[in-house]
Every structure is written in C-alpha cells, then in structure tokens.
Design an enzyme around this catalytic site. Structure first.
Site, PDB file in Angstrom:
ATOM      1  N   GLY A 238       7.688   8.162   4.291  1.00  0.00           N
ATOM      2  CA  GLY A 238       8.698   8.216   3.242  1.00  0.00           C
ATOM      3  C   GLY A 238      10.122   7.885   3.625  1.00  0.00           C
ATOM      4  N   PRO A 273       4.512   6.915   8.725  1.00  0.00           N
ATOM      5  CG  PRO A 273       5.572   5.896  10.553  1.00  0.00           C
ATOM      6  CD  PRO A 273       4.585   6.986  10.195  1.00  0.00           C
ATOM      7  NE  ARG A 275       9.758   2.209   0.956  1.00  0.00           N
ATOM      8  CZ  ARG A 275       9.328   1.656  -0.184  1.00  0.00           C
ATOM      9  NH1 ARG A 275       9.662   0.414  -0.470  1.00  0.00           N
ATOM     10  NH2 ARG A 275       8.567   2.338  -1.036  1.00  0.00           N
ATOM     11  NE  ARG A 311       9.282  -2.211  -2.894  1.00  0.00           N
ATOM     12  CZ  ARG A 311      10.585  -2.050  -2.956  1.00  0.00           C
ATOM     13  NH1 ARG A 311      11.385  -3.096  -2.856  1.00  0.00           N
ATOM     14  NH2 ARG A 311      11.108  -0.868  -3.124  1.00  0.00           N
ATOM     15  CE1 TYR A 315       7.105   1.317  -7.756  1.00  0.00           C
ATOM     16  CE2 TYR A 315       7.625  -0.260  -6.028  1.00  0.00           C
ATOM     17  CZ  TYR A 315       6.765   0.665  -6.585  1.00  0.00           C
ATOM     18  OH  TYR A 315       5.590   0.941  -5.958  1.00  0.00           O
ATOM     19  CB  CYS A 340       3.387 -16.561 -19.012  1.00  0.00           C
ATOM     20  SG  CYS A 340       3.140 -18.258 -18.528  1.00  0.00           S
ATOM     21  CD  GLU A 341       3.507 -10.276 -18.051  1.00  0.00           C
ATOM     22  OE1 GLU A 341       4.269  -9.452 -18.594  1.00  0.00           O
ATOM     23  OE2 GLU A 341       2.272 -10.236 -18.123  1.00  0.00           O
ATOM     24  CE1 TYR A 369       3.396   0.893   0.159  1.00  0.00           C
ATOM     25  CE2 TYR A 369       5.658   1.038   0.938  1.00  0.00           C
ATOM     26  CZ  TYR A 369       4.384   1.568   0.852  1.00  0.00           C
ATOM     27  OH  TYR A 369       4.095   2.754   1.469  1.00  0.00           O
TER      28      TYR A 369
HETATM   29  C1  LIG Z   1       2.368   5.769   0.909  1.00  0.00           C
HETATM   30  C2  LIG Z   1       2.101   6.895   1.834  1.00  0.00           C
HETATM   31  C3  LIG Z   1       2.740   6.948   3.081  1.00  0.00           C
HETATM   32  C4  LIG Z   1       3.773   5.933   3.527  1.00  0.00           C
HETATM   33  O1  LIG Z   1       4.940   6.018   2.791  1.00  0.00           O
HETATM   34  P1  LIG Z   1       6.219   5.123   3.206  1.00  0.00           P
HETATM   35  O2  LIG Z   1       7.228   5.467   2.200  1.00  0.00           O
HETATM   36  O3  LIG Z   1       5.813   3.700   3.151  1.00  0.00           O
HETATM   37  O4  LIG Z   1       6.619   5.545   4.597  1.00  0.00           O
HETATM   38  C5  LIG Z   1       2.400   7.987   3.924  1.00  0.00           C
HETATM   39  N1  LIG Z   1       1.496   8.937   3.559  1.00  0.00           N
HETATM   40  C6  LIG Z   1       0.880   8.919   2.356  1.00  0.00           C
HETATM   41  C7  LIG Z   1      -0.097   9.967   2.024  1.00  0.00           C
HETATM   42  C8  LIG Z   1       1.160   7.898   1.458  1.00  0.00           C
HETATM   43  O5  LIG Z   1       0.556   7.890   0.271  1.00  0.00           O
END
Ligand SMILES: *Cc1c(COP(=O)(O)O)cnc(C)c1O
Length: 418
Positions: A238, A273, A275, A311, A315, A340-341, A369
């Site tokens: 995250g 991790p 992203r 993305r 988002y 076509c959107e 992603y």
């Molecule tokens: C998506 C996910 C991650 C990775 O999240 P990032 O934001 O890409 O670091 C880790 N653990 C779980 C359970 C996830 O669903």
C-alpha cells in the site's frame, strides 16, 4: 534517474526510447531493470536487518521477467489467484515465501496452493476457513493460516483502493477476529501461524499504517492471553508512489516505525508491496496519430488507450506525460485514445508542449497496474512489454496478433449453414 533526457531524447537507462519504438512498434510498456532492483532492495535491505520477508504483490505487474528479477533478489510473492501462483512458480519463486490473499479463493485454488506448499493463506471469512479446513484434510495436510483482519482505519486514498474500512468486503472485523482464531485453532486441517492486514493502496502517509499495526498488535496480545501464539505479522502493501507531487513514506520509514512492536512480540514481519516496487520502474509509450483542434480545445489522439492503461479512465488517475523527443511551446490538451468511450483518456486539460502527428509520448509511472489491468476491449491486441538493462533491451512479452484475439473462440456448426 533511469528515465532521463540526453541530447533532447528520452532514454531508459542507456537506450533511447525511440530506438525501441522503431524496433517493436507502438504502443508498448517499458521497464527498467535497475529501477526494479532499486525498488525491491528498498524493502529487502531494511527488512533483512530484522529477519522480515518481502512478498511482492504479483497483481501489480505479473510479467514473468519482472517476477524473475524480483524473486532472484530474494523477494517472495503475494498472490490473489491460482493463475498468479502459476506465474510465480513459472518465474522460480521460493514457495516458502508465498502468501495467498483474496475474498474468493476456490477449492481448486486452495488445493493447488496446498500442494505447492505455500507459506500461508490469508483467510478473509469464516466460511472460507471452513472450506480450507475441509480441502486441507482431503489433501492430508494442515493449511497454514493468517486471518486477514480489518482494522477499520481510513488510508486516505481513492475509495476504490481503500480496503481496510468496516464497510469493505475485505477481511474480518478486528472485534470478531478473536472468535475466528479460537475456531481456527480447533480445526484439524488448519494451523494458525499469523495475522494479516492490508488497508489500501497508494497511501502517502505513515499514520494509517501505524494505526493499523497498533490495532492488530492489540489483537495479537489478546490472542496470546488465550494461548494462541503467532509467527508472522503481515502488514500488507500500500505504500504510494510519486505520480505528480506526492511525498509517500519510504519502506524504511514504515519498517522503522513498526519494527519494535512487531519484534517485541517475537513475530516475523511480512510486507506485500506492489505499486511502490514497480510503479516508477515502468512507462507506457504511445504514438500521436492525430492532432485534432476543436474550437478552443486540442486533442492529441494517440494509439494507446484505456484498454492498455486503465488507471486514468478507472480512477481519474494522474500520469505525467512527456514527449520522447523534447519539444517547445505550450498547449493545454486532452490526450485521448481510439476506444469508443468518452472515458478513454490518458490526460485531460494537461499543459503539454506543441506536439505533432508521429511524435512519441511517454506516460510515466506506468509500471504498476498498467499492463496487468489491460484488456482486449475494442478488439485491440494487447501491447508488448520490453525490459531494458543497461544498453540492451529485451521483448519480455510479444505484442498480440489478430489471431490471438479469437483464440479459443468457435462458431457452432449450425451457424455455418447458409
Ligand atoms: C493489492 C494488494 C497488495 C499490494 O498493494 P500495493 O498498493 O500495490 O502495494 C498487497 N496485499 C494485498 C492483499 C493486496 O490486495
């Protein structure tokens, strides 16, 4: 910097991006090997000091060459499907460093992971636990389990990628988790080994992580009182990246902030991790097909689209866009694809240089992603992926051909009659 201008030309490491475009066509994803190494080492270095484990979240970028690069450095894998386990194994993962999350694991996926001997299942519901118990017994095994708890903290990120709030479909509420652990500890086919939480993605502050760990540690202590000792504390992924001007914490800062609490309970820290390992190691390269001026609006119509990089459409995410050959001037433009959107855009109202038909654009921070979320919508073949190492580049996924679009499809014979 792995992506930088030399003599007015954008390079990836020591290769001009335009040289790759000439060789493979456009659009394509481009990854820097040395940036991937830096990305994973930012976790491996501080975690190795405390005996922790990095389980790279395969869903962020699951290309085999990317996986191989990270596994070879010592990372394991966080998987959310049987398909991801298959990829991880194909890329040579150490199965003893694989954790399996997700609210909808099938019995087949459970059996597959049990046979492979993964480190643990991050279980998200009571019913899942019961099914896993049954599947493990049928396989003559004990399934190593962590309960995914929902610490109910707000990660202050996009709602679609917030996963640790009470109303979310993920995990078990922290107040109910104790009972679930008691239940699990009595199951024949289950071995309770850990605790898991993952509160969301693209989080740019340290405090939500620390709050989540505090709540989970409280539960760890209560479990200990009930005679349930754990080995692993998995705090998920995250950590955000810089797309524009974000200033996310470093992995080391997060590890420093939580390591004492985790270690003092004798737990091994696991992180997942995605992203933050791969996001800024990749970009998406697209070519300008048309410059379309409408009243006082400029559209750069490019050959890459929402099916290739979802993305922005999904988002309203911001990705920096730069020309591969430096250009002067200044225009406020929308960068849009051929799908076509109306939602098919890579940037809206963006200040860009004066760009011409045929120019290449680089969409930055597209390593996570990006390809992984791409689709064949509008019957567009999926793009190719290229890995650069030093002055060399390698096609690590071929561009799909039209034949690939119809693979597996058939027309029933009755329809062939005229
Ligand atoms: C998506 C996910 C991650 C990775 O999240 P990032 O934001 O890409 O670091 C880790 N653990 C779980 C359970 C996830 O669903």
């Amino acid at each position: 910097m792995v992506f930088s201008y030399k003599g007015g030309e954008l390079y990836c490491e020591d290769v001009p991006v335009s040289k790759i475009a000439d060789a493979v066509g456009t659009p394509f994803y481009l990854y820097s090997y040395s940036a991937l190494i830096d990305g994973i080492k930012a976790y491996l270095r501080p975690l190795s000091r405390i005996g922790g484990i990095v389980c790279y979240a395969v869903k962020a970028n699951s290309n085999l060459a990317v996986l191989r690069t990270l596994f070879r450095e010592g990372a394991g894998a966080d998987i959310v499907s049987g398909g991801e386990l298959f990829r991880a194994v194909r890329a040579g993962v150490d199965v003893k460093k694989v954790v399996f999350a997700g609210v909808g694991k099938t019995e087949e996926e459970m059996a597959y992971a049990l046979r492979m001997g993964i480190l643990m299942f991050n279980v998200e519901s009571v019913q899942e636990l019961e099914v896993l118990d049954k599947v493990a017994q049928a396989e003559g095994k004990k399934a190593p389990v962590a309960v995914r708890v929902n610490p109910d903290v707000d990660p202050q990120t996009h709602p679609y990628i917030s996963t640790g709030l009470k109303e979310s479909k993920f995990g078990i509420d922290v107040d109910e988790a104790l009972d679930v652990y008691m239940m699990a500890s009595k199951m024949e086919g289950i071995e309770v080994v850990g605790i898991h939480c993952h509160i969301g993605s693209q989080i740019t502050k340290l405090s939500p992580f620390v709050d989540a760990v505090d709540r989970v540690i409280e539960l760890v202590d209560r479990l200990k009182d009930k005679g349930i000792g754990l080995k692993y504390m998995d705090i998920g992924g995250g950590i955000g990246i810089r797309y524009k001007d974000e200033e996310p914490p470093t992995p080391e800062q997060l590890i420093d902030a939580v390591a004492d609490r985790v270690k003092s309970r004798g737990l091994t820290l696991i992180m997942e991790p995605g992203r933050s390992v791969v996001g800024n190691a990749g970009l998406f390269v697209t070519r300008v097909l048309y410059v379309k001026k409408k009243q006082n609006k400029t559209f750069y119509v490019v050959d890459g689209a929402m099916n290739d990089l979802a993305r922005p459409a999904l988002y309203n995410a911001y990705h920096e866009i730069v020309p591969v050959k430096e250009r002067g001037g200044s225009v406020v433009a929308d960068v849009v694809g051929p799908v076509c959107e109306t939602g098919d855009f890579l940037a809206k109202g963006r200040e860009l240089p004066e760009i011409e038909r045929g120019d290449l654009l680089a969409v930055m921070s597209a390593g996570a992603y990006g390809f992984a979320m791409s689709s064949n919508y509008n019957s567009r073949p999926r793009v190719c992926e290229v890995l650069v190492k030093g002055d060399q580049f390698f096609v690590v996924r071929e561009r799909e051909r039209y034949e690939d679009l119809v693979r597996g499809e058939s027309i029933p014979t009755f329809l062939l009659e005229v």
